[in-house]
Design an enzyme around this catalytic site. Structure first.
Site, PDB file in Angstrom:
ATOM      1  N   GLU A 443       0.827  -1.213   0.000  1.00  0.00           N
ATOM      2  CA  GLU A 443       0.000   0.000   0.000  1.00  0.00           C
ATOM      3  C   GLU A 443       0.862   1.265   0.000  1.00  0.00           C
ATOM      4  OE1 GLU A 443      -2.957  -0.466  -1.096  1.00  0.00           O
ATOM      5  OE2 GLU A 443      -2.635   1.682  -1.056  1.00  0.00           O
TER       6      GLU A 443
HETATM    7  C1  LIG Z   1       2.054  -9.716   0.265  1.00  0.00           C
HETATM    8  C2  LIG Z   1       1.853  -8.570  -0.662  1.00  0.00           C
HETATM    9  C3  LIG Z   1       0.562  -8.147  -0.969  1.00  0.00           C
HETATM   10  C4  LIG Z   1       0.363  -7.103  -1.865  1.00  0.00           C
HETATM   11  N1  LIG Z   1      -0.916  -6.749  -2.231  1.00  0.00           N
HETATM   12  C5  LIG Z   1      -1.098  -5.912  -3.293  1.00  0.00           C
HETATM   13  C6  LIG Z   1      -2.395  -5.708  -3.867  1.00  0.00           C
HETATM   14  O1  LIG Z   1      -3.406  -6.223  -3.377  1.00  0.00           O
HETATM   15  N2  LIG Z   1      -2.489  -4.938  -4.985  1.00  0.00           N
HETATM   16  C7  LIG Z   1      -1.415  -4.356  -5.551  1.00  0.00           C
HETATM   17  O2  LIG Z   1      -1.565  -3.695  -6.562  1.00  0.00           O
HETATM   18  N3  LIG Z   1      -0.173  -4.498  -5.016  1.00  0.00           N
HETATM   19  C8  LIG Z   1       0.009  -5.262  -3.909  1.00  0.00           C
HETATM   20  N4  LIG Z   1       1.259  -5.453  -3.381  1.00  0.00           N
HETATM   21  C9  LIG Z   1       2.383  -4.719  -3.947  1.00  0.00           C
HETATM   22  C10 LIG Z   1       2.930  -3.649  -3.022  1.00  0.00           C
HETATM   23  O3  LIG Z   1       2.029  -2.585  -2.897  1.00  0.00           O
HETATM   24  C11 LIG Z   1       4.309  -3.234  -3.573  1.00  0.00           C
HETATM   25  O4  LIG Z   1       5.176  -4.323  -3.363  1.00  0.00           O
HETATM   26  C12 LIG Z   1       4.850  -1.987  -2.921  1.00  0.00           C
HETATM   27  O5  LIG Z   1       4.064  -0.867  -3.242  1.00  0.00           O
HETATM   28  C13 LIG Z   1       6.302  -1.691  -3.335  1.00  0.00           C
HETATM   29  O6  LIG Z   1       6.490  -1.849  -4.705  1.00  0.00           O
HETATM   30  P1  LIG Z   1       7.693  -2.785  -5.241  1.00  0.00           P
HETATM   31  O7  LIG Z   1       7.579  -4.087  -4.528  1.00  0.00           O
HETATM   32  O8  LIG Z   1       7.653  -2.804  -6.712  1.00  0.00           O
HETATM   33  O9  LIG Z   1       8.997  -2.068  -4.732  1.00  0.00           O
HETATM   34  P2  LIG Z   1       9.779  -0.913  -5.513  1.00  0.00           P
HETATM   35  O10 LIG Z   1       8.811   0.094  -6.000  1.00  0.00           O
HETATM   36  O11 LIG Z   1      10.703  -1.524  -6.483  1.00  0.00           O
HETATM   37  O12 LIG Z   1      10.613  -0.262  -4.326  1.00  0.00           O
HETATM   38  C14 LIG Z   1      11.820  -0.862  -3.818  1.00  0.00           C
HETATM   39  C15 LIG Z   1      12.382   0.023  -2.705  1.00  0.00           C
HETATM   40  O13 LIG Z   1      12.712   1.301  -3.238  1.00  0.00           O
HETATM   41  C16 LIG Z   1      12.083   2.325  -2.479  1.00  0.00           C
HETATM   42  N5  LIG Z   1      11.721   3.415  -3.363  1.00  0.00           N
HETATM   43  C17 LIG Z   1      11.098   3.381  -4.560  1.00  0.00           C
HETATM   44  N6  LIG Z   1      10.918   4.607  -5.037  1.00  0.00           N
HETATM   45  C18 LIG Z   1      11.416   5.470  -4.130  1.00  0.00           C
HETATM   46  C19 LIG Z   1      11.531   6.878  -4.030  1.00  0.00           C
HETATM   47  N7  LIG Z   1      11.036   7.691  -4.961  1.00  0.00           N
HETATM   48  N8  LIG Z   1      12.114   7.398  -2.942  1.00  0.00           N
HETATM   49  C20 LIG Z   1      12.576   6.614  -1.959  1.00  0.00           C
HETATM   50  N9  LIG Z   1      12.517   5.269  -1.981  1.00  0.00           N
HETATM   51  C21 LIG Z   1      11.929   4.703  -3.067  1.00  0.00           C
HETATM   52  C22 LIG Z   1      10.838   1.662  -1.869  1.00  0.00           C
HETATM   53  O14 LIG Z   1      10.395   2.351  -0.715  1.00  0.00           O
HETATM   54  C23 LIG Z   1      11.388   0.266  -1.568  1.00  0.00           C
HETATM   55  O15 LIG Z   1      12.061   0.276  -0.350  1.00  0.00           O
HETATM   56  C24 LIG Z   1       1.485  -6.446  -2.432  1.00  0.00           C
HETATM   57  C25 LIG Z   1       2.778  -6.844  -2.087  1.00  0.00           C
HETATM   58  C26 LIG Z   1       2.967  -7.901  -1.237  1.00  0.00           C
HETATM   59  C27 LIG Z   1       4.373  -8.337  -0.925  1.00  0.00           C
END
Ligand SMILES: Cc1cc2nc3c(=O)[nH]c(=O)nc-3n(C[C@H](O)[C@H](O)[C@H](O)COP(=O)(O)OP(=O)(O)OC[C@H]3O[C@@H](n4cnc5c(N)ncnc54)[C@H](O)[C@@H]3O)c2cc1C
Length: 598
Positions: A443
């Site tokens: 989220e």
């Molecule tokens: C169990 C689980 C359930 C989920 N449920 C849903 C769901 O129902 N629907 C849905 O759509 N998604 C869902 N997600 C996805 C979740 O919302 C994302 O994993 C999350 O938003 C982070 O995206 P990412 O994993 O691609 O990480 P990335 O976006 O690749 O980020 C990696 C790291 O970089 C940091 N980062 C990225 N950009 C910046 C910035 N501009 N400044 C500082 N730091 C930054 C992030 O904070 C993080 O620490 C779920 C994930 C999991 C693991």
């Protein structure tokens, strides 16, 4: 085996003694007749459902997890989940705070808020199936056409159909502007949607007849980036004109993630192969509708962590009273036993009180936010609606990130209270820790929440909304500033209220020179703002407790509340000084570290 007792007394204290929610409801025609007895009676029954039906499925759900049938693409949830969900729907719990125009019971959102806190304590993984439906319902209620509302909202408010939220793709989570899923317009006004979504919570399961996926995708002529994203309803089964279910739509589960916690909740990889969807809202303005769902989900995630903090605390407290180990440093406390219960040891008490203070403070904040949301929807005065919306927008990233970070600390400390037994599965404590971890990630990660708070919601409007919260603090300081009995709560709050303005201005100026300064300060800043907010609610709870004691009330609840407030201000609140110091250390030490990170 862990235990769970719904914290009804504390909920009643927050709702009816501290925040007087029914006074607010009287100003809103939709809820003018709702009284405390009705709210309490519903929550008492809700607490029984959470503790007796959903809680016993928590450990089994974690052990068994969800199973995907690769041939049919159907997912089987853990034993008992489906049956408990049937009971939930039949008892009308899904419809508690939904709109009566769509079959809802129309109770204030605070009832749903407290019900969901209890369900989350009982079983976060189970609760995510109905929980996501509320956000999808809210998005369609706000942005759907009359036809979409007529087709979907009755079944979603009854809980017969659940919702999901489909944003994330393998290459994009935070940066949704990179999204690739495509939507092709069809002559009949529908769209054919093709792409891959991952990590979709409750994206496939056997608990409801239909799943209403809210999917973000790009139209062929969409501008690049986030401004070219549109929102679509994609049902698992098509819905016929008479409301009955038709053929399977082209969206199916291709895999389930194996993950650290919330094993009972299916985290689905969804494939869309020309799935038929209808547009919600305007083309390329999909984030407007999705933000309704995301904001609901952010408050919901904070509430998940509140639930976990409470249940972890209850179990650690019971254990600490029972487990005997070593003598108290200040002399034996229970001479009938060969050692004292571990609750006599200062650090064990610190861990317990940390969880208690975060649970009770977080509850006050969460209830306050649900009343704000109620005002946004139902208050007759436009200015109140606007002010409430502004305040809620400021507090939402704090609820999401501060409560989930606190829950990580609290559940880990409660696990620690159990010593080695906390690491062993049968006690249930390690599950609370594992389940709590995801709340800081999904989220929008807590880093992203911090950037949203500091960059957009504070600096973006020159601190105007923060100052509105500051005025609540100032009013309390003025009211209680001369009351010596309140000094230990009011003085630190007043000091932080002053400091935060200077602190914000400083970061704002540095950010103008170098935007990385905002990124470097944001996470510390959110915790400082979080303590300002929690400190305000703790001071108000202390004020209410003092008044009850002064009026001759001898209920031990009130001195206990005061002691927890004292602990909060003495041991947790002072971390703000360190946080401001580390934030002020700035970006340079982070950004000039190429050698260190080489
Ligand atoms: C169990 C689980 C359930 C989920 N449920 C849903 C769901 O129902 N629907 C849905 O759509 N998604 C869902 N997600 C996805 C979740 O919302 C994302 O994993 C999350 O938003 C982070 O995206 P990412 O994993 O691609 O990480 P990335 O976006 O690749 O980020 C990696 C790291 O970089 C940091 N980062 C990225 N950009 C910046 C910035 N501009 N400044 C500082 N730091 C930054 C992030 O904070 C993080 O620490 C779920 C994930 C999991 C693991």
């Amino acid at each position: 085996m862990p235990v769970y007792n719904p914290p009804l007394r504390d909920m009643q204290f927050v709702m009816h003694e501290v925040l007087n929610v029914c006074d607010d409801f009287r100003a809103m025609p939709a809820h003018a007749e709702v009284d405390a007895d009705t709210i309490n009676a519903v929550l008492e029954e809700g607490g029984k459902f959470a503790a007796q039906v959903v809680f016993p499925l928590n450990i089994g759900g974690d052990t068994e997890g969800c199973q995907l049938d690769q041939a049919t693409h159907e997912v089987k949830t853990p034993t008992g989940f489906k049956q408990a969900y049937k009971q939930y729907v039949e008892a009308g719990w899904a419809a508690l705070s939904c709109d009566p125009a769509f079959g809802g019971q129309g109770l204030p959102l605070v009832v749903n808020q407290c019900m969901y806190e209890m369900l989350n304590s009982a079983n976060q993984a189970w609760t995510m199936y109905p929980g996501l439906t509320h956000g999808a319902y809210a998005a369609l209620h706000t942005h759907g056409t009359d036809e979409q509302k007529a087709t979907y909202l009755h079944k979603m408010s009854s809980g017969e159909w659940t919702g999901s939220m489909c944003l994330t793709e393998p290459h994009c989570g935070t940066d949704l502007g990179l999204m690739r899923t495509k939507a092709e317009p069809q002559p009949d006004g529908t769209y054919r949607i093709t792409g891959n979504k991952i990590f979709i919570s409750a994206g496939e399961h056997d608990m409801a007849e239909n799943i209403i996926h809210l999917v973000l995708a790009r139209l062929p002529d969409a501008p690049p980036g986030i401004k070219g994203v549109s929102l679509f309803i994609v049902p698992k089964f098509h819905v016929k004109a008479d409301g009955s279910l038709g053929e399977r739509n082209g969206i199916y589960c291709a895999g389930l993630e194996h993950k650290m916690g919330i094993h009972g909740n299916a985290t689905a990889q969804l494939v869309l192969e020309g799935a038929v969807g209808t547009l919600v809202g305007q083309p390329n303005k999909g984030m407007q509708g999705m933000f309704v769902m995301m904001n609901a989900a952010r408050l919901g995630v904070g509430n998940q962590s509140l639930g976990l903090t409470e249940v972890a605390y209850q179990n650690a407290l019971a254990y600490a009273k029972d487990r005997i180990q070593m003598r108290s440093l200040s002399g034996a406390k229970d001479k009938s036993q060969p050692a004292d219960p571990i609750i006599v040891h200062p650090d064990v008490r610190k861990m317990l009180l940390t969880a208690k203070a975060y649970a009770e403070g977080g509850r006050a904040l969460a209830v306050f936010c649900s009343v704000l949301l109620e005002k946004v929807h139902h208050h007759p005065d436009e200015k109140v609606r606007k002010d409430s919306d502004d305040m809620l927008s400021l507090l939402t990233p704090i609820v999401k990130a501060f409560l989930t970070d606190n829950a990580w600390t609290a559940t880990t400390m409660c696990q620690q209270v159990f010593g080695g037994h906390g690491y062993i599965k049968e006690w249930g404590m390690e599950q609370f820790v594992r389940d709590a971890r995801i709340n800081m990630i999904y989220e929008g990660t807590n880093t992203i929440q911090s950037l949203d708070l500091l960059g957009r919601k504070v600096l973006g409007n020159n601190g105007a909304t923060l100052k509105k919260f500051g005025r609540l603090v100032a009013a309390l300081v003025e009211e209680e500033g001369v009351n010596e009995k309140m000094a230990e709560f009011i003085n630190p709050l007043a000091v932080l209220g002053e400091q935060i303005n200077k602190f914000t201005t400083e970061i704002g100026f540095k950010g103008l020179q170098n935007p990385d300064e905002v990124g470097a300060a944001a996470v510390d800043y959110l915790r400082v703002a979080g303590h300002l907010v929690l400190g305000y609610f703790w001071a108000r709870m202390a004020q209410t407790a003092q008044r009850a004691i002064a009026s001759g009330n001898t209920d031990p609840f009130y001195p206990a509340k005061l002691q927890t407030a004292r602990f909060y201000f003495a041991k947790l609140f002072p971390e703000t000084a360190t946080l401001m110091r580390t934030a002020r250390a700035g970006a340079k030490v982070l950004m000039d570290t190429d050698l260190a990170l080489a």
